[in-house]
Design a protein around this motif. Structure first.
Motif, mmCIF file in Angstrom:
data_model
loop_
_atom_site.group_PDB
_atom_site.id
_atom_site.type_symbol
_atom_site.label_atom_id
_atom_site.label_comp_id
_atom_site.label_asym_id
_atom_site.label_seq_id
_atom_site.Cartn_x
_atom_site.Cartn_y
_atom_site.Cartn_z
ATOM 1 N N SER A 11 0.828 -1.203 0.000
ATOM 2 C CA SER A 11 0.000 0.000 0.000
ATOM 3 C C SER A 11 0.866 1.258 0.000
ATOM 4 C CB SER A 11 -0.922 0.019 1.224
ATOM 5 O OG SER A 11 -0.195 0.291 2.394
ATOM 6 N N TYR A 12 0.271 2.354 -0.417
ATOM 7 C CA TYR A 12 0.981 3.637 -0.450
ATOM 8 C C TYR A 12 1.490 4.010 0.942
ATOM 9 C CZ TYR A 12 -1.878 4.107 -4.730
ATOM 10 O OH TYR A 12 -2.496 3.909 -5.938
ATOM 11 N N ASP A 13 0.648 3.813 1.954
ATOM 12 C CA ASP A 13 1.026 4.243 3.302
ATOM 13 C C ASP A 13 2.119 3.362 3.904
ATOM 14 O OD1 ASP A 13 -0.539 6.538 3.593
ATOM 15 O OD2 ASP A 13 -2.312 5.364 4.124
ATOM 16 N N VAL A 14 2.120 2.076 3.580
ATOM 17 C CA VAL A 14 3.208 1.213 4.059
ATOM 18 C C VAL A 14 4.536 1.652 3.436
ATOM 19 C CG1 VAL A 14 4.165 -1.128 3.952
ATOM 20 C CG2 VAL A 14 1.807 -0.777 4.686
ATOM 21 N N VAL A 15 4.510 1.966 2.137
ATOM 22 C CA VAL A 15 5.725 2.470 1.488
ATOM 23 C C VAL A 15 6.164 3.781 2.142
ATOM 24 C CG1 VAL A 15 6.660 3.412 -0.666
ATOM 25 C CG2 VAL A 15 5.292 1.319 -0.707
ATOM 26 N N SER A 45 9.718 4.013 4.020
ATOM 27 C CA SER A 45 10.716 4.906 3.415
ATOM 28 C C SER A 45 11.499 5.680 4.469
ATOM 29 C CB SER A 45 10.044 5.886 2.445
ATOM 30 O OG SER A 45 9.298 6.875 3.137
ATOM 31 N N ARG A 46 10.967 5.759 5.673
ATOM 32 C CA ARG A 46 11.644 6.492 6.751
ATOM 33 C C ARG A 46 12.791 5.682 7.367
ATOM 34 N NH1 ARG A 46 5.972 8.108 8.535
ATOM 35 N NH2 ARG A 46 5.697 10.239 7.768
ATOM 36 N N ASP A 56 -0.461 4.254 -9.535
ATOM 37 C CA ASP A 56 0.261 3.775 -8.360
ATOM 38 C C ASP A 56 1.630 4.438 -8.255
ATOM 39 O OD1 ASP A 56 -1.810 2.174 -7.592
ATOM 40 O OD2 ASP A 56 -0.938 0.308 -8.344
ATOM 41 N N LEU A 57 2.335 4.532 -9.364
ATOM 42 C CA LEU A 57 3.664 5.139 -9.352
ATOM 43 C C LEU A 57 3.616 6.559 -8.791
ATOM 44 C CD1 LEU A 57 6.695 5.070 -10.148
ATOM 45 C CD2 LEU A 57 6.000 5.959 -12.389
ATOM 46 N N MET A 58 2.672 7.354 -9.263
ATOM 47 C CA MET A 58 2.577 8.738 -8.814
ATOM 48 C C MET A 58 2.250 8.824 -7.329
ATOM 49 S SD MET A 58 3.452 10.390 -11.451
ATOM 50 C CE MET A 58 3.113 12.064 -10.900
ATOM 51 N N HIS A 59 1.356 7.966 -6.852
ATOM 52 C CA HIS A 59 1.006 7.993 -5.432
ATOM 53 C C HIS A 59 2.160 7.509 -4.561
ATOM 54 C CE1 HIS A 59 -3.112 9.399 -5.590
ATOM 55 N NE2 HIS A 59 -3.367 8.546 -6.577
ATOM 56 N N PHE A 60 2.896 6.494 -5.027
ATOM 57 C CA PHE A 60 4.079 6.060 -4.273
ATOM 58 C C PHE A 60 5.070 7.219 -4.132
ATOM 59 C CE2 PHE A 60 3.236 1.501 -5.741
ATOM 60 C CZ PHE A 60 2.817 1.092 -4.486
ATOM 61 N N MET A 61 5.338 7.879 -5.234
ATOM 62 C CA MET A 61 6.309 8.966 -5.217
ATOM 63 C C MET A 61 5.829 10.116 -4.324
ATOM 64 S SD MET A 61 7.473 8.894 -9.223
ATOM 65 C CE MET A 61 8.801 10.054 -9.038
ATOM 66 N N ASP A 62 4.537 10.407 -4.374
ATOM 67 C CA ASP A 62 4.000 11.493 -3.561
ATOM 68 C C ASP A 62 4.063 11.156 -2.075
ATOM 69 O OD1 ASP A 62 2.679 14.079 -3.348
ATOM 70 O OD2 ASP A 62 0.900 12.968 -2.733
ATOM 71 N N ILE A 79 5.989 13.162 0.854
ATOM 72 C CA ILE A 79 5.312 13.641 2.063
ATOM 73 C C ILE A 79 6.081 13.208 3.310
ATOM 74 C CG2 ILE A 79 3.247 13.319 3.496
ATOM 75 C CD1 ILE A 79 1.641 13.202 0.846
ATOM 76 N N ALA A 80 6.678 12.008 3.247
ATOM 77 C CA ALA A 80 7.477 11.511 4.372
ATOM 78 C C ALA A 80 8.816 12.232 4.491
ATOM 79 C CB ALA A 80 7.709 10.013 4.221
ATOM 80 N N GLY A 81 9.127 13.074 3.514
ATOM 81 C CA GLY A 81 10.401 13.793 3.541
ATOM 82 C C GLY A 81 11.577 12.936 3.131
ATOM 83 N N GLU A 82 11.303 11.862 2.380
ATOM 84 C CA GLU A 82 12.361 10.934 1.980
ATOM 85 C C GLU A 82 12.582 10.989 0.471
ATOM 86 O OE1 GLU A 82 14.240 9.503 4.072
ATOM 87 O OE2 GLU A 82 13.081 9.839 5.901
ATOM 88 N N ASP A 83 13.636 10.319 0.037
ATOM 89 C CA ASP A 83 14.001 10.328 -1.383
ATOM 90 C C ASP A 83 14.477 8.940 -1.783
ATOM 91 O OD1 ASP A 83 14.634 11.096 -3.963
ATOM 92 O OD2 ASP A 83 16.601 11.896 -3.417
ATOM 93 N N LEU A 84 13.536 8.075 -2.137
ATOM 94 C CA LEU A 84 13.882 6.726 -2.596
ATOM 95 C C LEU A 84 14.064 6.725 -4.107
ATOM 96 C CD1 LEU A 84 12.872 6.004 0.257
ATOM 97 C CD2 LEU A 84 11.678 4.041 -0.732
ATOM 98 N N ASN A 85 14.990 5.908 -4.577
ATOM 99 C CA ASN A 85 15.134 5.707 -6.017
ATOM 100 C C ASN A 85 14.056 4.732 -6.491
ATOM 101 O OD1 ASN A 85 17.369 7.347 -5.978
ATOM 102 N ND2 ASN A 85 18.733 5.891 -6.990
ATOM 103 N N ILE A 86 13.155 5.235 -7.331
ATOM 104 C CA ILE A 86 12.101 4.388 -7.873
ATOM 105 C C ILE A 86 12.558 3.827 -9.211
ATOM 106 C CG2 ILE A 86 9.704 4.256 -8.612
ATOM 107 C CD1 ILE A 86 9.993 4.875 -5.663
ATOM 108 N N LEU A 87 12.464 2.511 -9.362
ATOM 109 C CA LEU A 87 12.861 1.826 -10.588
ATOM 110 C C LEU A 87 11.634 1.147 -11.192
ATOM 111 C CD1 LEU A 87 16.075 0.339 -9.030
ATOM 112 C CD2 LEU A 87 16.038 2.094 -10.791
#
Length: 312
Positions: free
Chosen positions: A152-156, A160-161, A177-183, A187-195
């Motif tokens: 789920s988006y919220d688990v990601v 991510s923290r 899904d991609l856009m919501h994951f990135m958003d 919001i969590a203030g993190e920067d994961l590399n999405i592949l």
């Protein structure tokens, strides 16, 4: 400094590698080494073995370790090796991830636990236990709704923290899904590399902010997939779009056979002996195999011409 900055974060073009087997169903080391060297010579950014296309689910712990050892040895530090270490429970996943670290892999890609249905809470705990068990080793989440419970988006967002969760491979095939994951990550203030895991939307994912792809088609036509990436980096969007559309017919042909047999057939066309899949084919599938393989050969010949054969 962001705490994640101390960790390796995969970026660029990663083939989801097919695993070659011999006639007895054992890992074909000679062919695997050829495959690794060819991929590196084809200028991939790194290697992603033991994913779905690599038939990891049919392999023993010892076989998975052997594959990692061979690939790390053959790569010789030329590119990072980031294997899949998905298992059905946290304990087994932790054990395989620790093995990957000891062998010299740079990171791991971990799909949710499979077979038994998992709640989002169980899934989050699975990843939390893994991240805490190897706190000094980077982990890439893997959303693959085709084979496991979607994350789920919220688990990601919450995962991510964690300092050593550095990226995510998204094989949903959904721009929504991609856009919501990135958003949520933002919001969590993190920067994961999405592949991107679904090669059909590689360019679209790059345009949205993804950092690359981990996909099986990279392992079949690295020339074209790297071409998409390089054209995008050079802002030649027309060329990138042309190359993106050029692989769609090939992907449809490879998926005309039970996954991942079409990808093995394509590598056979490219000059590798990938051997039989771990899952035996029915007589009907065997009959269909020759026709689909001929179709794949025609498509690859049109796309690559003189570059068709990888191994002389």
């Amino acid at each position: 400094m962001n705490t994640k900055d101390k960790f390796f974060k995969p970026e660029g073009i990663y083939p989801a590698m097919v695993t070659p087997f011999d006639d007895n169903g054992n890992v074909n080391e000679e062919e695997l080494r050829k495959y690794v060297s060819w991929l590196i010579d084809s200028r991939v950014s790194g290697l992603f073995p033991l994913g779905s296309c690599g038939e990891f689910i049919h392999m023993s712990f010892a076989e998975k370790v052997k594959v990692m050892e061979i690939i790390v040895d053959e790569a010789k530090g030329r590119v990072p090796v980031v294997p899949g270490t998905a298992e059905s429970c946290a304990g087994k996943c932790i054990e395989l991830t620790k093995a990957a670290k000891a062998i010299g892999c740079q990171s791991v890609v971990v799909a949710p636990p499979y077979y038994f249905p998992s709640s989002q809470e169980i899934m989050e705990e699975h990843y939390t236990q893994l991240a805490k068990a190897v706190p000094d080793f980077p982990i890439v989440l893997y959303n693959i709704p085709l084979f496991a419970q979607p994350i789920s988006y919220d688990v990601v967002k919450r995962l991510s923290r964690m300092d050593n969760i550095v990226g995510m491979k998204d094989s949903s095939g959904s721009m929504v899904d991609l856009m919501h994951f990135m958003d949520k990550i933002k919001i969590a203030g993190e920067d994961l590399n999405i592949l991107i895991g679904r090669e059909e939307m590689f360019l679209a994912g790059l345009m949205a902010g993804a950092k690359g792809t981990m996909s099986a088609t990279v392992g079949i036509v690295p020339e074209i997939m790297s071409g998409i990436y390089e054209a995008w980096k050079q802002r030649d969007h027309d060329l990138a779009q042309q190359l993106q559309f050029s692989v769609l017919n090939l992907i449809r042909a490879m998926f005309a056979l039970p996954f991942p047999i079409g990808f093995k057939a394509a590598l056979d066309v490219r000059g590798f002996n990938m051997g039989r899949p771990k899952q035996p084919l029915s007589p009907a599938d065997q009959y269909n195999y020759s026709m689909v393989k001929a179709r794949i050969h025609k498509i690859l010949d049109q796309r690559l011409g003189d570059k068709l054969k990888a191994v002389v």
